[in-house]
Motif scaffolding. Sequence first.
Motif, PDB file in Angstrom:
ATOM      1  N   LEU A 163       0.800  -1.358   0.027  1.00 19.27           N
ATOM      2  CA  LEU A 163       0.072   0.076  -0.147  1.00 19.27           C
ATOM      3  C   LEU A 163       0.820   1.173   0.096  1.00 19.27           C
ATOM      4  CD1 LEU A 163      -2.548  -1.062   2.530  1.00 19.27           C
ATOM      5  CD2 LEU A 163      -2.921  -0.945   0.134  1.00 19.27           C
ATOM      6  N   ALA A 164       0.900   2.078  -1.135  1.00 21.73           N
ATOM      7  CA  ALA A 164       1.480   3.493  -1.232  1.00 21.73           C
ATOM      8  C   ALA A 164       0.484   4.508  -0.158  1.00 21.73           C
ATOM      9  CB  ALA A 164       1.310   3.918  -2.278  1.00 21.73           C
ATOM     10  N   ILE A 165       0.739   4.244   1.175  1.00 16.99           N
ATOM     11  CA  ILE A 165       0.014   5.186   2.282  1.00 16.99           C
ATOM     12  C   ILE A 165       1.093   5.808   2.957  1.00 16.99           C
ATOM     13  CG2 ILE A 165      -2.035   3.803   2.121  1.00 16.99           C
ATOM     14  CD1 ILE A 165      -1.269   2.317   4.490  1.00 16.99           C
ATOM     15  N   GLU A 181      -4.356   6.687  -0.769  1.00 14.56           N
ATOM     16  CA  GLU A 181      -3.346   6.591  -1.265  1.00 14.56           C
ATOM     17  C   GLU A 181      -2.964   8.191  -1.799  1.00 14.56           C
ATOM     18  OE1 GLU A 181      -1.892   2.261  -2.538  1.00 14.56           O
ATOM     19  OE2 GLU A 181      -3.002   3.620  -3.807  1.00 14.56           O
ATOM     20  N   SER A 182      -1.837   8.491  -2.413  1.00 18.05           N
ATOM     21  CA  SER A 182      -1.571   9.775  -2.912  1.00 18.05           C
ATOM     22  C   SER A 182      -2.500   9.869  -4.184  1.00 18.05           C
ATOM     23  CB  SER A 182      -0.318   9.831  -3.533  1.00 18.05           C
ATOM     24  OG  SER A 182       0.456   9.632  -2.520  1.00 18.05           O
ATOM     25  N   TYR A 187      -8.652   2.990   0.834  1.00 17.65           N
ATOM     26  CA  TYR A 187      -8.563   1.394   1.302  1.00 17.65           C
ATOM     27  C   TYR A 187      -9.185   1.151   2.619  1.00 17.65           C
ATOM     28  CZ  TYR A 187      -5.854   0.017  -2.831  1.00 17.65           C
ATOM     29  OH  TYR A 187      -5.257  -0.156  -4.106  1.00 17.65           O
TER      30      TYR A 187
END
Length: 729
Positions: A163-165, A181-182, A187
């Motif tokens: 996850l890009a969090i 995310e960005s 999610y």
Amino acid sequence: MKSNIPAYLITALATGFVSAAPFEQCPSKAFLIQGSPAQMFGVDLVSAKTTVLAASMDFTTEANNDSVNAVGFNYQDQYMYGFSKQAPRSVVRIGDDYVLQRLIVNGLPDTNFYVGDIHVNSETNQAVYYLYHPKFGLYGIDLTEEADEYQAQLVAGSASWNLAIYDFAFHPHSNLLYAVESNGDLYEINLDNQTPTFISNLDIAGDTGANGAGYFDVQGQFYFSNNRSGKIHKVDLSTSPVVGYTPTAAVFTLGPTSNQNDGARCAIAEVKVTDNSIDFGDAPMPYKTALADSGARHLFDPNEDQSNLVYLGAVVDGENINTPADLQASPVDSSDDGVKFVTDFVAGSTSQIIVTAPNDNGYLYAWFDWDQNFQFDPDEITVSKYSLNQGDNSVLVDVPSDAVMGATWARFRVTDGSEANPITASGGVTGGEVEDYPVTTYGSLVYPSENGWVTLAYEDQWPFAGDYDFNDLVVNYRTTLIDKEGQAIGYKIEGELVGIGADFHNGFAVRLYQTIADDVDKRILRSQIDTSSINLTINDETQSHSILEQGVEDAIFIIMPDTWDYADKQSSCSYFRTETGCDTNSKVSFSLTVSLQSGVTTIEAPKYTLDPFIFAAQDHYHGEFLVGQNPRGWEVHIKNQQPTEKFNSQLFSITDSDDASNSAQSYYFQTETGLPWAMEIGSSWAHPKESVDITHAYSDFRAFAESEGREKPLWFNNAKLANVILRGE
């Protein structure tokens, strides 16, 4: 348990450890940590007020030269927890003094964590601090009991989530985590089955980069802050897990910007307005106005001298509008006085508004609901960060050609301009004011504007120059062509009798006729009028005289057969509102509405001024040249507007007259040098005093008239004050 921290450091920590006190109660503000070394801010999510709580967050025994991330609030013990990458990397505890206290935690990989939050299980009262790294996965640290050392446990399968969090937050009423995310992807993370689920894209276009701080409130509303813009978005996740609907994000407030941002909040605290130090708008549901809908709002200090505040108009005050029910119960904000509409909002044209500011410190934003979908869309911003000057500011508004006609709303917001990015139509801002206004959009229907007038001024000595004071009859005037799907279905003609400076008796009439070019006219015929629809009121009283003139082909409406029958002179005054001290009596208002028979398209119908004119009243003397003549045959029209069928054309041939009308050249009602006997002035106008020639009251008027309006177009702004009737005289 075996520690993964060297023995000498354990000893140092043990001897230097001083426990800070917990927070006294579950705080309602959000905590935000930024920068290196770490700084702690408190953010009021309602108002966007940001307070520096700690300019530099140091350790108990050493200075902090780095940042603190992965922050969460433990409402079981009332402490915050975070992760410091300053060597040696460690979990830290933060009390009400905002000092960092290192904790000994075993089982964590040798890396930096920047995503974290604390889950408190309401059934077991267990508090677990979770840290996430996209490469290493999710780790849980049980903080339920205070210990010398803690153990971290890897959540099975979490290392493969990818996850890009940059932060997440636990829902207060479930075991679910939420993160954005960005790119705006939301999610939901279920720790029971170790599975993240994509919910939806929140469409936060323009807010690129990390969403570095996430929060919840007790109602299950999720907030996340974008590092770059400082915008704090709100998402309704009161239903958790998310079932049956697609969540959306709305800008809730503006926080500080940073390239590094992390935050925490007590998830069981309310977010609500508790006093009247916040100004809200007035637009009704479903516009975003109430706090529950992320409504537009501005924090101000009610105890501060208002001359130091940024607002619109004369005053700003606050309301307590948390819910739509509060909005419905709240009266219209009496402080909404900063915007005046000069011209109407006509599709495809440019309109003018006047915005009043008390000082030079404000920046204006404005949105119009052009498509009438009951929201102020991002592309409906019409004014963006417009610098205001003290006093009245003329602002031009471009109305889109596809604007829907009818009633809608506009929102105006003013700030001090300190925000890093343009604000939106919703959400909280520190300082400033929001004012909402109902407006009407038209398709070239109203002239000159919904709430404005043109001024008509007449000389009744025609064809002789006379005293040329242009106050024999003065009328405020506007017209509305009622349009329905391209068909002209009726007219509304309204105005005010402002002054009568004449001994002669004149009637006032309007012909539905418009000369738009030489020998090109638009007209409505008498036969096209629905006679049963005609309604004329004067001073709110319905009139019964013969309104639609008989014996003519054109549609001509007699508004006043004799204007002196409707005007009351003050005692000691010779005329009506044309002498000093003689205008305290009321103006005479009139309103005519009429419907048309079918078959007239809007494009074919006359618009704008139409043809308002004066005529000689029956049974009254109107000059030697009219003795024995039908007085209705005498008329005065605006320059180059041809007379009606009732006009006596022999009057054009009176010996020694000053008139130079020439029907062959379409010249009417003007002198040889182009001076008129009647004119329309497109603004509020101070007419000359009795017997004062207009060229003596307005030195630029002659140049304007004789140049056909090419010179001195604003002649009416240059009055010799001693020669005109001012407001209040």
